[in-house]
Design an enzyme around this catalytic site. Structure first.
Site, PDB file in Angstrom:
ATOM      1  N   CYS A   1      -4.054  -2.243   4.440  1.00 47.78           N
ATOM      2  CA  CYS A   1      -3.691  -2.505   3.046  1.00 47.78           C
ATOM      3  C   CYS A   1      -4.472  -3.673   2.462  1.00 47.78           C
ATOM      4  CB  CYS A   1      -2.197  -2.810   2.948  1.00 47.78           C
ATOM      5  SG  CYS A   1      -1.132  -1.423   3.380  1.00 47.78           S
TER       6      CYS A   1
ATOM      7  N   GLY B   1       7.425   7.791   2.477  1.00 49.92           N
ATOM      8  CA  GLY B   1       6.501   7.603   3.589  1.00 49.92           C
ATOM      9  C   GLY B   1       7.235   7.180   4.837  1.00 49.92           C
ATOM     10  N   ASN B   2       6.927   7.824   5.948  1.00 48.48           N
ATOM     11  CA  ASN B   2       7.605   7.478   7.199  1.00 48.48           C
ATOM     12  C   ASN B   2       6.607   7.112   8.293  1.00 48.48           C
ATOM     13  OD1 ASN B   2       6.570   9.985   7.534  1.00 48.48           O
ATOM     14  ND2 ASN B   2       8.400  10.921   8.395  1.00 48.48           N
TER      15      ASN B   2
ATOM     16  N   MET C   1       4.447   1.499   8.140  1.00 49.50           N
ATOM     17  CA  MET C   1       4.940   0.643   7.066  1.00 49.50           C
ATOM     18  C   MET C   1       6.241   1.178   6.484  1.00 49.50           C
ATOM     19  SD  MET C   1       4.169  -2.177   5.378  1.00 49.50           S
ATOM     20  CE  MET C   1       2.407  -2.449   5.278  1.00 49.50           C
ATOM     21  N   GLY C   2       6.333   2.497   6.328  1.00 43.67           N
ATOM     22  CA  GLY C   2       7.560   3.085   5.801  1.00 43.67           C
ATOM     23  C   GLY C   2       8.747   2.828   6.701  1.00 43.67           C
TER      24      GLY C   2
ATOM     25  N   GLN D   1      -3.172  -2.943  14.501  1.00 42.73           N
ATOM     26  CA  GLN D   1      -4.230  -2.285  13.731  1.00 42.73           C
ATOM     27  C   GLN D   1      -5.609  -2.508  14.350  1.00 42.73           C
ATOM     28  OE1 GLN D   1      -3.164  -4.216  10.076  1.00 42.73           O
ATOM     29  NE2 GLN D   1      -1.971  -2.480   9.318  1.00 42.73           N
TER      30      GLN D   1
END
Length: 435
Positions: A50, A187-188, A191-192, A118
């Site tokens: 992001c 969104g799953n 982040m969701g 990440q």
């Protein structure tokens, strides 16, 4: 080592610019395919989150490449227009950056955990695409190890916060608590799930969207309800808080569609109750403001939705970030000490790696001089020419191994500067003797 990285992040560019350079996994795989076919490149890794996009390149010795222009070509964008938003780093400077990045020291929320995962996933993906080389493999592995050591040794103030936690914490303080608030999380992914879990910990009534074709496979936090992603606009009128954090190439929330569904909200149209659709309006939310939080890059929501009546909109750039406390500064210094130690270890490995071919060359030159000085005793041996040459070869190989071993022991027991000086002196001696 011929290492180069170029990157764009939240410190240099707003979300409008950053989202132009974000890569989905599919786009990343396609970009890596092009990089595999570029003769200057030995290996590559891409990080796309992001808050940042970074391209890491390991180049052949002596090779050069304009990394920022390369990224812009991958995106089909004019490099001259966006050059100002990028930062390029090479070799040791790039190494320091990656170690600090992995430990969360360069995150918008200092010490956050998500970047470590990440970075690790970026290496794994590059490996899947057959795009890593020895330098990048060791560099990224050691950076991840250093990040883990910082996490386990230094409890940085608010270190468990991700962007999701930051958003939820901000909303809690702004809204006087989230207990009982009806929330939709679109969104799953990672982040969701973090967002849904953080909202539930605050006592919110949370529903998560799932795509129909995946609905039997995905996991959502226990206690959260689920609806099909395609029904999101029907559910939105019943909500006070809508958070979106998808990796969708499309835009889940547009101004036109949102205006249409909010018209039903004010007129008492379709709403949702208890996780199932109902034709009865929920009077508790009619007329109240709604908060929309976009945690995705590229954006999941059109910023223009903020123009709609009753809508408050935040994205990654407009969410406030706390300043560091004096306690965090002390913790940061301790993290720096750990990272400096880990970075020195990598640089020592790299310097030794670069010296290995030179050590072996010096060993071979020393062995050849030994054979040259023994030429007369060799001629006096009662051997055939073939036997004599074979003996010379065996002795040369043995002598080279002995000298290599001595120099490698010196490499392991001394600092790289002294070893480099020794190797340079020996190289000069043999070059002078060989004319």
């Amino acid at each position: 080592m011929n290492l180069k990285m170029t990157g764009i992040d939240y410190t240099r560019a707003g979300i409008d610019i950053r989202q132009r350079f974000s890569f989905t996994r599919t786009a990343m795989a396609q970009a890596m395919e092009q990089m595999r076919q570029t003769k200057e490149i030995r290996g590559c890794v891409m990080i796309s989150t992001c808050n940042r996009m970074e391209l890491w390149l390991s180049l052949h010795e002596g090779a050069s490449i304009e990394a920022t222009e390369f990224v812009c070509r991958l995106k089909g964008i004019c490099a001259e227009k966006y050059q100002q938003y990028f930062v390029e780093r090479e070799n040791e400077e790039a190494v320091w950056h990656l170690f600090y990045l992995s430990a969360g020291m360069k995150s918008q929320i200092v010490g956050e955990d998500q970047i470590l995962t990440q970075v690790k996933e970026a290496l794994a993906f590059a490996r899947e695409q057959a795009c890593t080389d020895r330098i990048l493999e060791v560099l990224f592995r050691m950076a991840v190890t250093a990040g883990k050591r910082v996490k386990s040794s230094v409890v940085i103030d608010k270190a468990n916060l991700s962007a999701a936690h930051q958003a939820v914490d901000f909303l809690r303080t702004q809204e006087g608590g989230l207990v009982g608030r009806k929330c939709l999380v679109i969104g799953n992914g990672m982040m969701g799930k973090l967002t849904a879990q953080a909202l539930m910990e605050e006592g919110a009534d949370v529903t998560v969207t799932v795509r129909q074709y995946k609905s039997g496979l995905v996991q959502i936090p226990p206690g959260a309800k689920r609806i099909d992603y395609g029904e999101r606009y029907r559910y939105i009128p019943a909500c006070e808080l809508i958070v979106s954090a998808t990796a969708s190439p499309n835009t889940p929330i547009t101004k036109v569609r949102l205006r249409q569904c909010l018209a039903h909200r004010e007129s008492g149209g379709m709403a949702v109750s208890g996780g199932a659709f109902s034709s009865e309006p929920e009077a508790a939310v009619v007329g109240k403001k709604q908060i929309y939080v976009d945690l995705a890059v590229p954006r999941d929501m059109e910023p223009s939705i903020a123009e709609l009546a009753g809508v408050i909109y935040y994205d990654m750039d407009s969410l406030p970030i706390r300043t560091q406390s004096s306690k965090m500064h002390r913790q940061y210094r301790r993290a720096e000490e750990i990272l400096s130690e880990e970075i020195r270890e990598f640089l020592h490995w790299q310097e030794c790696r670069d010296l290995n071919p030179r050590i072996q060359k010096v060993g071979r030159m020393s062995a050849r001089e030994l054979i040259w000085r023994m030429e007369r005793p060799f001629r006096e041996l009662p051997l055939s020419d073939v036997e004599r040459e074979n003996l010379k070869k065996q002795l040369e190989d043995t002598a080279a191994k002995v000298i290599d071993r001595l120099l490698f022991e010196l490499r392991d027991e001394s600092d790289s500067e002294n070893l480099t000086n020794v190797i340079e002196i020996l190289e000069q001696v043999y070059q002078e003797r060989n004319g």
